[in-house]
Scaffold this motif. Structure first.
Motif, PDB file in Angstrom:
ATOM      1  N   TYR A  50       0.823  -1.217   0.000  1.00 32.82           N
ATOM      2  CA  TYR A  50       0.000   0.000   0.000  1.00 32.82           C
ATOM      3  C   TYR A  50       0.858   1.269   0.000  1.00 32.82           C
ATOM      4  O   TYR A  50       0.644   2.171  -0.822  1.00 32.82           O
ATOM      5  CB  TYR A  50      -0.934  -0.005   1.208  1.00 32.82           C
ATOM      6  N   PHE A  51       1.818   1.342   0.900  1.00 31.70           N
ATOM      7  CA  PHE A  51       2.566   2.583   1.096  1.00 31.70           C
ATOM      8  C   PHE A  51       3.799   2.708   0.195  1.00 31.70           C
ATOM      9  O   PHE A  51       4.165   3.817  -0.197  1.00 31.70           O
ATOM     10  CB  PHE A  51       3.002   2.712   2.557  1.00 31.70           C
ATOM     11  N   ALA A  52       4.441   1.599  -0.130  1.00 30.84           N
ATOM     12  CA  ALA A  52       5.657   1.670  -0.950  1.00 30.84           C
ATOM     13  C   ALA A  52       5.353   1.435  -2.428  1.00 30.84           C
ATOM     14  O   ALA A  52       5.819   2.184  -3.288  1.00 30.84           O
ATOM     15  CB  ALA A  52       6.685   0.658  -0.452  1.00 30.84           C
ATOM     16  N   ARG A  53       4.568   0.400  -2.710  1.00 35.21           N
ATOM     17  CA  ARG A  53       4.262   0.084  -4.111  1.00 35.21           C
ATOM     18  C   ARG A  53       2.990   0.783  -4.588  1.00 35.21           C
ATOM     19  O   ARG A  53       2.658   0.712  -5.779  1.00 35.21           O
ATOM     20  CB  ARG A  53       4.140  -1.428  -4.279  1.00 35.21           C
ATOM     21  N   LEU A  54       2.264   1.390  -3.662  1.00 32.17           N
ATOM     22  CA  LEU A  54       1.033   2.133  -3.979  1.00 32.17           C
ATOM     23  C   LEU A  54       0.000   1.227  -4.613  1.00 32.17           C
ATOM     24  O   LEU A  54      -0.821   1.646  -5.450  1.00 32.17           O
ATOM     25  CB  LEU A  54       1.346   3.327  -4.885  1.00 32.17           C
ATOM     26  N   ASN A  55       0.008  -0.026  -4.207  1.00 35.33           N
ATOM     27  CA  ASN A  55      -0.812  -1.067  -4.816  1.00 35.33           C
ATOM     28  C   ASN A  55      -1.997  -1.424  -3.920  1.00 35.33           C
ATOM     29  O   ASN A  55      -1.824  -1.675  -2.726  1.00 35.33           O
ATOM     30  CB  ASN A  55       0.051  -2.309  -5.059  1.00 35.33           C
ATOM     31  N   VAL A  56      -3.193  -1.457  -4.507  1.00 33.93           N
ATOM     32  CA  VAL A  56      -4.380  -1.864  -3.745  1.00 33.93           C
ATOM     33  C   VAL A  56      -5.070  -3.068  -4.378  1.00 33.93           C
ATOM     34  O   VAL A  56      -6.159  -3.448  -3.955  1.00 33.93           O
ATOM     35  CB  VAL A  56      -5.377  -0.692  -3.616  1.00 33.93           C
ATOM     36  N   ASP A  57      -4.451  -3.665  -5.372  1.00 29.32           N
ATOM     37  CA  ASP A  57      -5.023  -4.824  -6.053  1.00 29.32           C
ATOM     38  C   ASP A  57      -4.500  -6.108  -5.421  1.00 29.32           C
ATOM     39  O   ASP A  57      -3.311  -6.433  -5.566  1.00 29.32           O
ATOM     40  CB  ASP A  57      -4.652  -4.784  -7.543  1.00 29.32           C
ATOM     41  N   PRO A  58      -5.356  -6.857  -4.730  1.00 32.41           N
ATOM     42  CA  PRO A  58      -4.886  -8.094  -4.072  1.00 32.41           C
ATOM     43  C   PRO A  58      -4.247  -9.079  -5.042  1.00 32.41           C
ATOM     44  O   PRO A  58      -3.333  -9.825  -4.657  1.00 32.41           O
ATOM     45  CB  PRO A  58      -6.170  -8.676  -3.459  1.00 32.41           C
ATOM     46  N   ALA A  59      -4.694  -9.076  -6.274  1.00 32.17           N
ATOM     47  CA  ALA A  59      -4.153 -10.035  -7.246  1.00 32.17           C
ATOM     48  C   ALA A  59      -2.669  -9.826  -7.482  1.00 32.17           C
ATOM     49  O   ALA A  59      -1.959 -10.764  -7.888  1.00 32.17           O
ATOM     50  CB  ALA A  59      -4.915  -9.925  -8.565  1.00 32.17           C
ATOM     51  N   GLN A  60      -2.184  -8.624  -7.242  1.00 34.67           N
ATOM     52  CA  GLN A  60      -0.766  -8.334  -7.453  1.00 34.67           C
ATOM     53  C   GLN A  60       0.093  -8.607  -6.213  1.00 34.67           C
ATOM     54  O   GLN A  60       1.315  -8.489  -6.274  1.00 34.67           O
ATOM     55  CB  GLN A  60      -0.599  -6.873  -7.880  1.00 34.67           C
TER      56      GLN A  60
END
Length: 374
Positions: A50-60
């Motif tokens: 969330y904070f480093a990769r800015l990712n909110v997609d669980p699939a990733q």
């Protein structure tokens, strides 16, 4: 002191969104993960996404087993904001986004890319209860406070936009970049949502994976002048910049332009700002929306410089803001020659004063305008 105002400082009792990772400290995330029966180190894995990769997609999130991933995402990363629409101007360098929260609440953020930085203006409340008559958000009233995570997610989303090169770079072509500055100058009065705003500042500025890792000195918290909260913020041990929306140096007019002045006078607000300077050694910004034939007189420029110099010394800077009028409003921006004379007199009075670069008038970038249209 006049009688109390009929202003709402606490938001109406509307439901905040479900708990989110960004509402919690790293230690609290570890506890939450353990309470779900998962291994505690999953908290850091989620935080990195969330904070480093800015990712909110669980699939990733392939470093987490699929079964655990879905459960953790459902419980700790619920979708907070859905983009309703985005509009751009300034050759694509300014992007305003209208968001819808889980309960239908609308809020806005504005991302502005400059040659040397990228600044995000974020909202801390849906609507505003301060009732300033020249402000689009103030005209709409207060709907509710935003949660810590709703505030932080505006920043995470903008950081992802910059990373992905959606906005054009200095050469006018889309290019990756980094979100460098955050200003709490969108919808709402940040210090009226004090606890969640301070928590959001810490998530925005804590190093990854605890937070987004933006420098505290690159974060600005704006207020119309809630003096006790200014003093409280001064004691938080933060290095954020304080911006005070003063708009006039005399109480008689400010009682009308900024109704909270009926509770805390200009002297009280400036004394609180001086306390902030003393505690943080940071320069305070004074915001001054210049309104035609209302607060743009030469004597007000002279009085502004005098009062600021007496109260704050030299750790102060005045940002003159050409008013972005709202549709149907009786308020209008001051003519450019009046603006130039106002700035000249404040500078001549011993206080640094500049005109803020204005962006986005053609896309209703004044706070609250896009939400009002919807």
């Amino acid at each position: 002191m006049s009688s109390p105002l009929p202003l709402v400082f606490d938001a109406p009792k509307r439901g905040l969104p479900p708990r989110h990772l960004a509402d919690l400290t790293l230690a609290e995330r570890t506890e939450a993960v353990a309470a779900l029966g998962e291994k505690p180190f999953r908290a850091k894995q989620l935080s990195r996404h969330y904070f480093a990769r800015l990712n909110v997609d669980p699939a990733q999130m392939t470093d987490i087993p699929a079964a655990a991933r879905e459960r953790l995402a459902t419980e700790l990363m619920p979708q907070l904001l859905t983009e309703v629409r985005s509009v751009e101007c300034d050759d694509g360098a300014t992007r305003k986004t209208l968001w819808r929260a889980h309960d239908g609440t609308l809020l806005e953020s504005v991302l502005m890319r400059y040659p040397d930085r990228a600044t995000l203006c974020i909202s801390s409340q849906a609507g505003c209860g301060m009732a300033c008559p020249f402000c689009a958000t103030g005209q709409g009233g207060l709907q509710r406070n935003l949660s810590t995570a709703e505030i932080v997610d505006q920043v995470r989303s903008a950081a992802a936009v910059m990373r992905d090169g959606v906005l054009p770079g200095p050469d006018g072509k889309p290019a990756p970049g980094r979100l460098s500055n955050v200003v709490f100058m969108g919808m709402g009065e940040p210090l009226a949502n004090y606890k969640r705003v301070v928590a959001a500042v810490r998530r925005i500025t804590d190093p990854t994976p605890s937070g987004l890792g933006i420098s505290q000195r690159s974060v600005t918290v704006s207020t119309v002048g809630l003096a006790p909260a200014i003093r409280k913020l001064a004691d938080e041990g933060l290095q954020v910049r304080l911006a005070v929306s003063l708009h006039t140096p005399d109480d008689e007019l400010r009682d009308t332009l900024v109704p909270v002045n009926n509770r805390w006078s200009i002297d009280e607000v400036l004394q609180a700002a001086k306390y902030y300077i003393d505690r943080t050694s940071r320069r305070v910004s004074i915001e001054y929306a210049l309104i035609r034939d209302v607060n743009d007189q030469p004597w007000r420029a002279d009085l502004l410089a005098k009062r600021l110099r007496e109260h704050l010394g030299y750790l102060v800077h005045v940002n003159v803001i050409p008013l972005n009028p709202t549709p149907g409003s009786k308020w209008d921006a001051s003519p450019k020659d009046v603006e130039r004379e106002f700035v000249r007199r404040v500078n001549e009075g011993g206080v640094t004063c500049t005109v803020r670069d204005t962006r986005g008038q053609e896309i209703a970038a004044a706070c609250g305008q896009l939400a009002a249209e919807n």
